[in-house]
Design a protein around this motif. Structure first.
Motif, PDB file in Angstrom:
ATOM      1  N   ARG A  33       0.843  -1.187   0.000  1.00  0.00           N
ATOM      2  CA  ARG A  33       0.000   0.000   0.000  1.00  0.00           C
ATOM      3  C   ARG A  33       0.883   1.243   0.000  1.00  0.00           C
ATOM      4  O   ARG A  33       1.865   1.310   0.744  1.00  0.00           O
ATOM      5  CB  ARG A  33      -0.916   0.010   1.228  1.00  0.00           C
ATOM      6  CG  ARG A  33      -1.988  -1.069   1.201  1.00  0.00           C
ATOM      7  CD  ARG A  33      -2.831  -1.035   2.448  1.00  0.00           C
ATOM      8  NE  ARG A  33      -2.029  -1.270   3.643  1.00  0.00           N
ATOM      9  CZ  ARG A  33      -2.462  -1.871   4.748  1.00  0.00           C
ATOM     10  NH1 ARG A  33      -3.717  -2.289   4.815  1.00  0.00           N
ATOM     11  NH2 ARG A  33      -1.670  -2.023   5.783  1.00  0.00           N
ATOM     12  N   LEU A  34       0.525   2.213  -0.833  1.00  0.00           N
ATOM     13  CA  LEU A  34       1.292   3.450  -0.898  1.00  0.00           C
ATOM     14  C   LEU A  34       1.138   4.215   0.413  1.00  0.00           C
ATOM     15  O   LEU A  34       0.032   4.572   0.803  1.00  0.00           O
ATOM     16  CB  LEU A  34       0.810   4.306  -2.073  1.00  0.00           C
ATOM     17  CG  LEU A  34       1.503   5.659  -2.261  1.00  0.00           C
ATOM     18  CD1 LEU A  34       2.982   5.479  -2.558  1.00  0.00           C
ATOM     19  CD2 LEU A  34       0.820   6.459  -3.364  1.00  0.00           C
ATOM     20  N   VAL A  35       2.249   4.444   1.069  1.00  0.00           N
ATOM     21  CA  VAL A  35       2.246   5.166   2.335  1.00  0.00           C
ATOM     22  C   VAL A  35       2.423   6.660   2.112  1.00  0.00           C
ATOM     23  O   VAL A  35       1.723   7.485   2.705  1.00  0.00           O
ATOM     24  CB  VAL A  35       3.365   4.641   3.259  1.00  0.00           C
ATOM     25  CG1 VAL A  35       3.443   5.475   4.539  1.00  0.00           C
ATOM     26  CG2 VAL A  35       3.163   3.176   3.570  1.00  0.00           C
ATOM     27  N   LYS A  36       3.351   7.006   1.233  1.00  0.00           N
ATOM     28  CA  LYS A  36       3.609   8.425   0.995  1.00  0.00           C
ATOM     29  C   LYS A  36       4.332   8.615  -0.329  1.00  0.00           C
ATOM     30  O   LYS A  36       5.185   7.802  -0.691  1.00  0.00           O
ATOM     31  CB  LYS A  36       4.458   9.022   2.127  1.00  0.00           C
ATOM     32  CG  LYS A  36       4.648  10.528   2.023  1.00  0.00           C
ATOM     33  CD  LYS A  36       5.351  11.085   3.258  1.00  0.00           C
ATOM     34  CE  LYS A  36       5.471  12.602   3.170  1.00  0.00           C
ATOM     35  NZ  LYS A  36       6.128  13.184   4.356  1.00  0.00           N
ATOM     36  N   ARG A  37       3.976   9.656  -1.031  1.00  0.00           N
ATOM     37  CA  ARG A  37       4.695  10.058  -2.235  1.00  0.00           C
ATOM     38  C   ARG A  37       5.517  11.307  -1.919  1.00  0.00           C
ATOM     39  O   ARG A  37       4.999  12.281  -1.377  1.00  0.00           O
ATOM     40  CB  ARG A  37       3.757  10.340  -3.392  1.00  0.00           C
ATOM     41  CG  ARG A  37       4.398  11.148  -4.517  1.00  0.00           C
ATOM     42  CD  ARG A  37       3.658  11.077  -5.823  1.00  0.00           C
ATOM     43  NE  ARG A  37       3.875   9.794  -6.466  1.00  0.00           N
ATOM     44  CZ  ARG A  37       3.625   9.555  -7.755  1.00  0.00           C
ATOM     45  NH1 ARG A  37       3.133  10.516  -8.510  1.00  0.00           N
ATOM     46  NH2 ARG A  37       3.834   8.363  -8.262  1.00  0.00           N
ATOM     47  N   HIS A  38       6.790  11.249  -2.250  1.00  0.00           N
ATOM     48  CA  HIS A  38       7.684  12.383  -2.055  1.00  0.00           C
ATOM     49  C   HIS A  38       7.972  13.005  -3.416  1.00  0.00           C
ATOM     50  O   HIS A  38       8.588  12.377  -4.278  1.00  0.00           O
ATOM     51  CB  HIS A  38       8.997  11.941  -1.411  1.00  0.00           C
ATOM     52  CG  HIS A  38       8.843  11.357  -0.047  1.00  0.00           C
ATOM     53  ND1 HIS A  38       9.087  12.076   1.106  1.00  0.00           N
ATOM     54  CD2 HIS A  38       8.462  10.112   0.351  1.00  0.00           C
ATOM     55  CE1 HIS A  38       8.874  11.299   2.157  1.00  0.00           C
ATOM     56  NE2 HIS A  38       8.500  10.098   1.725  1.00  0.00           N
ATOM     57  N   ASP A  39       7.526  14.244  -3.593  1.00  0.00           N
ATOM     58  CA  ASP A  39       7.818  14.948  -4.832  1.00  0.00           C
ATOM     59  C   ASP A  39       9.194  15.599  -4.749  1.00  0.00           C
ATOM     60  O   ASP A  39       9.621  16.044  -3.678  1.00  0.00           O
ATOM     61  CB  ASP A  39       6.755  16.005  -5.116  1.00  0.00           C
ATOM     62  CG  ASP A  39       5.397  15.385  -5.436  1.00  0.00           C
ATOM     63  OD1 ASP A  39       5.394  14.363  -6.154  1.00  0.00           O
ATOM     64  OD2 ASP A  39       4.376  15.905  -4.963  1.00  0.00           O
ATOM     65  N   VAL A  40       9.857  15.652  -5.871  1.00  0.00           N
ATOM     66  CA  VAL A  40      11.184  16.257  -5.935  1.00  0.00           C
ATOM     67  C   VAL A  40      11.040  17.731  -6.303  1.00  0.00           C
ATOM     68  O   VAL A  40      10.204  18.079  -7.146  1.00  0.00           O
ATOM     69  CB  VAL A  40      12.050  15.513  -6.978  1.00  0.00           C
ATOM     70  CG1 VAL A  40      13.379  16.210  -7.181  1.00  0.00           C
ATOM     71  CG2 VAL A  40      12.262  14.073  -6.532  1.00  0.00           C
ATOM     72  N   PRO A  41      11.813  18.631  -5.684  1.00  0.00           N
ATOM     73  CA  PRO A  41      11.695  20.063  -5.985  1.00  0.00           C
ATOM     74  C   PRO A  41      11.873  20.359  -7.473  1.00  0.00           C
ATOM     75  O   PRO A  41      12.641  19.692  -8.167  1.00  0.00           O
ATOM     76  CB  PRO A  41      12.830  20.691  -5.162  1.00  0.00           C
ATOM     77  CG  PRO A  41      13.080  19.711  -4.066  1.00  0.00           C
ATOM     78  CD  PRO A  41      12.819  18.359  -4.644  1.00  0.00           C
ATOM     79  N   GLU A  42      11.155  21.368  -7.946  1.00  0.00           N
ATOM     80  CA  GLU A  42      11.299  21.777  -9.341  1.00  0.00           C
ATOM     81  C   GLU A  42      12.725  22.254  -9.581  1.00  0.00           C
ATOM     82  O   GLU A  42      13.327  22.927  -8.747  1.00  0.00           O
ATOM     83  CB  GLU A  42      10.310  22.902  -9.643  1.00  0.00           C
ATOM     84  CG  GLU A  42      10.292  23.338 -11.097  1.00  0.00           C
ATOM     85  CD  GLU A  42       9.251  24.403 -11.367  1.00  0.00           C
ATOM     86  OE1 GLU A  42       9.254  24.939 -12.498  1.00  0.00           O
ATOM     87  OE2 GLU A  42       8.450  24.706 -10.463  1.00  0.00           O
TER      88      GLU A  42
END
Length: 347
Positions: free
Chosen positions: A286-295
């Protein structure tokens, strides 16, 4: 010599910009020029670096390149570039087989160097280049952009938090069709997938695993008709029982994914050579968290900024890619090629 050699205080740094020169005018040199221009317009970097010069073996080509990117100075020979006292940092954007020779020439001319990956063609060349840098006390660092990107710190923090438990396996792949490019299939230029493509999965594994002792390596490759490696698969088995799996190809397109498997879950990175996002999953997938990378501007800005700050601080190694890490990767690739029985003509 460079204007900026030596250590300085924070006050002495104020107002100083690092003049960057590009050695070579091929495809990747264009990406660096775009990056430098973007950095001059970004308040985070505008007072740090300045695009200053470009050199190619063809003066007209260099002049056209300089005009395209509003670079003030162009040279039709590398020697002219190295004689210019205004050059502080040289970005080497030539084939792998030339990196050591050109890097040494730059250093002996008093120029700091940022050397495009693969750092050199083999570990012997890498050691020679780094020995000169150490002796002269100038910056010499490898431009493997994934080492400098914010995504690396995000991955490190996830692992350190214990979110996926104890790391047991790291897997990474990269493949895209580049076998039609002359440089990529030329043994004399250290062509092949490993040094251009495979270097990314291997660096990803190394960034997670670090300098732990290797027990054995199982590897196999398919040769291109020119003799270089077209695609390969490598499994690194460490003495502590952990495993790293790296796949690379210049004849097929891969999903470019990278994963770290732990005892409590795993993380998945989208695009190993320019991570766009990092997803963390629990033991039940199960997806716990998505971490986006800075632009980012282009992604190259991080290595340039690190090199510039290191120069202004009077240090010889960038913390993101110290000598030890570069040498570990170069020795690993030598070891892999040795098992394949693959030597370049100049070795």
């Amino acid at each position: 010599m460079s204007r900026l050699n030596g250590k300085r205080t924070e006050a002495e740094r104020d107002g100083l910009k690092v003049n960057v020169a590009i050695l070579g005018a091929g495809r990747i040199a264009h990406h660096m020029a775009e990056t430098l221009n973007a950095m001059t317009e970004d308040p985070r970097y505008a007072n740090l670096v300045a695009p200053y010069a470009v050199a190619a073996r063809d003066g007209e080509r260099a002049a056209t390149f300089a005009k395209q990117y509003d670079i003030p100075v162009s040279y039709g020979s590398y020697e002219e570039l190295l004689a210019d006292p205004e050059v502080d940092l040289v970005y080497i954007a030539t084939p792998h087989s030339l990196h050591a020779e050109q890097g040494i020439q730059c250093l002996k001319a008093g120029k700091n160097v940022l050397v495009e990956k693969s750092f050199t063609a083999n570990a012997s060349q890498a050691q020679e280049l780094l020995d000169v840098a150490h002796e002269i006390e100038l910056l010499c660092t490898e431009a493997i952009w994934t080492r400098y990107m914010p995504s690396r710190g995000i991955i490190d923090d996830i692992i350190a938090s214990g979110a996926i438990g104890e790391v047991r396996t790291v897997s990474a792949n990269l493949g895209y069709v580049v076998s039609g490019k002359a440089r990529m299939i030329d043994p004399a230029l250290a062509g092949g997938a490993l040094l251009d493509v495979g270097v990314y999965p291997l660096n990803f594994i190394d960034m997670v695993m670090g300098p732990r002792p290797i027990k054995r390596i199982n590897t196999a490759m398919i040769r291109h008709e020119s003799g270089v490696d077209a695609q390969s698969s490598t499994t690194i088995i460490y003495q502590d029982g952990t495993i790293g799996i790296a796949d690379s190809s210049m004849v097929s397109v891969s999903d470019r994914s990278a994963s770290v498997w732990g005892t409590k879950g795993y993380l998945v990175c989208e695009n190993v050579n320019n991570v766009a996002s990092i997803d963390v999953y629990d033991p039940n997938h199960r997806l716990v968290k998505r971490h986006d990378v800075p632009e980012q501007l282009t992604g190259y800005e991080y290595q340039v900024a690190s090199a510039a700050n290191t120069i202004l601080d009077g240090k010889g190694e960038c913390p993101e890619m110290p000598y030890a890490d570069t040498m570990r990767i170069m020795r690993l690739m030598d070891r892999i090629r040795s098992q394949w029985g693959l030597k370049y003509p100049f070795e």
